[in-house]
Design an enzyme around this catalytic site. Structure first.
Site, mmCIF file in Angstrom:
data_model
loop_
_atom_site.group_PDB
_atom_site.id
_atom_site.type_symbol
_atom_site.label_atom_id
_atom_site.label_comp_id
_atom_site.label_asym_id
_atom_site.label_seq_id
_atom_site.Cartn_x
_atom_site.Cartn_y
_atom_site.Cartn_z
ATOM 1 N N TYR A 1 -1.288 -0.568 10.036
ATOM 2 C CA TYR A 1 -1.254 -1.081 8.728
ATOM 3 C C TYR A 1 0.081 -0.425 8.094
ATOM 4 C CZ TYR A 1 -3.849 -1.229 4.214
ATOM 5 O OH TYR A 1 -3.809 -1.863 2.314
ATOM 6 N N SER B 1 0.990 -1.242 0.403
ATOM 7 C CA SER B 1 0.037 0.197 0.136
ATOM 8 C C SER B 1 0.968 1.713 0.197
ATOM 9 C CB SER B 1 -1.355 0.385 1.631
ATOM 10 O OG SER B 1 -1.367 1.735 1.659
#
Ligand SMILES: NC(=O)c1ccc[n+]([C@@H]2O[C@H](COP(=O)([O-])OP(=O)(O)OC[C@H]3O[C@@H](n4cnc5c(N)ncnc54)[C@H](O)[C@@H]3O)[C@@H](O)[C@H]2O)c1
Length: 267
Positions: A162, A149
């Site tokens: 995350y 990401s």
């Protein structure tokens, strides 16, 4: 429908996609299938329509070493090889490190949140990659694609666990490329930015993210023109196209890098 005449022809490559039952993983699997790959998906959940885009579905919790070893053994016993692994499955729970607003302690990260996110986003790619390497080394070929990401390099307020797992994945990509290049194994990452919604962007996760950023839960369909130079969220097929390219022999000299696919969004 298969595309036999396109530029990308995956030539019956055996490709395992983790988390292929929904969202980006499902779209990746469809696009790989359309470009002549033999797609195996694994997931916790079985999608009703997986037969439309995959040759095999294996139910597996990829945070479990036993489940991962069985999964890979089944792929090898059925097809005799594995050409590509797409480490796509991922989870998120937006949380603050410390609930400085003092209004909802649910959104302060716990050890359980940490363990859950690290297990799926960081440990599972480690387990899956370790399980496919013996076959790829024997074949003297293979491709591992890590779905990271943009948050992995940029950081993200309210999503530090995350982000950290995706940063770790980027490091795995670079390190594994260095370790396994000698066996003609390429390791690449892709780093999507903001995309059309998936289960990961559930209302619950949006509510949590809004809280961590001191915002109301009303920004789902925000106007992104100020944040994303191309002025819109990414489409899943755009991510899937990049994966098809990276899985193909056209990408034969790309390894050890993570490619941003974020419409120009970066700091
Ligand atoms: N959605 C986004 O905007 C976005 C942005 C950047 C990166 N990503 C990354 O893209 C990938 C796919 O995300 P998505 O948005 O499609 O999410 P999603 O929730 O729609 O899909 C994830 C899939 O992984 C499966 N999964 C979760 N835990 C699993 C486990 N233990 N074992 C097996 N399968 C498991 C889920 O069942 C689900 O089908 C993730 O790695 C995510 O971090 C997504």
């Amino acid at each position: 429908m298969k595309n036999n005449n396109g530029w990308i022809n995956l030539n019956e490559k055996i490709i395992l996609v983790t988390g292929g039952s929904s969202g980006i993983g499902a779209r990746i699997s469809q696009m790989l299938h359309r470009n002549n790959a033999v797609v195996v998906i694994c997931d916790l959940n079985e999608a009703d329509n997986w037969r439309d885009y995959a040759s095999l579905f294996i139910k597996a919790d990829i945070t479990s070493p036993d489940a991962v070893n069985k999964l890979v053994a089944e792929v090898i016993s059925r097809y005799g090889k594995i050409d590509c692994l797409v480490n796509n499955a991922g989870v998120n729970r937006p949380r603050l490190m410390y609930d400085f607003y003092g209004k909802n302690s649910t959104y302060q990260a716990t050890e359980a949140d940490f363990d859950f996110i690290v297990a799926v986003n960081q440990k599972a790619p480690f387990l899956c990659t370790q399980a496919v390497l013996p076959a790829m080394i024997k074949q003297n070929s293979g491709t591992i694609i890590n779905v990271s990401s943009e948050a992995g390099t940029e950081g993200s307020a309210g999503q530090s666990i995350y982000s950290a797992t995706k940063g770790a994945l980027n490091s795995f990509t670079r390190s594994w490329a260095k370790e396994y290049g000698r066996f003609n194994i390429r390791v690449v990452g892709i780093a999507p930015g903001i995309n059309k919604r998936t289960n990961m962007n559930s209302d619950e996760n949006y509510k949590a993210l809004a809280y961590t950023r001191g915002k109301q839960f009303d920004h789902i369909d925000d106007d992104y023109t100020g944040v994303i130079p191309l002025g819109r969220a990414g489409e899943h097929h755009e991510i899937a196209d990049l994966i098809c390219y990276l899985a193909s022999d056209h990408a034969s000299y790309i390894s050890g890098t993570t490619i941003n696919i974020s419409g120009g969004k970066s700091r």
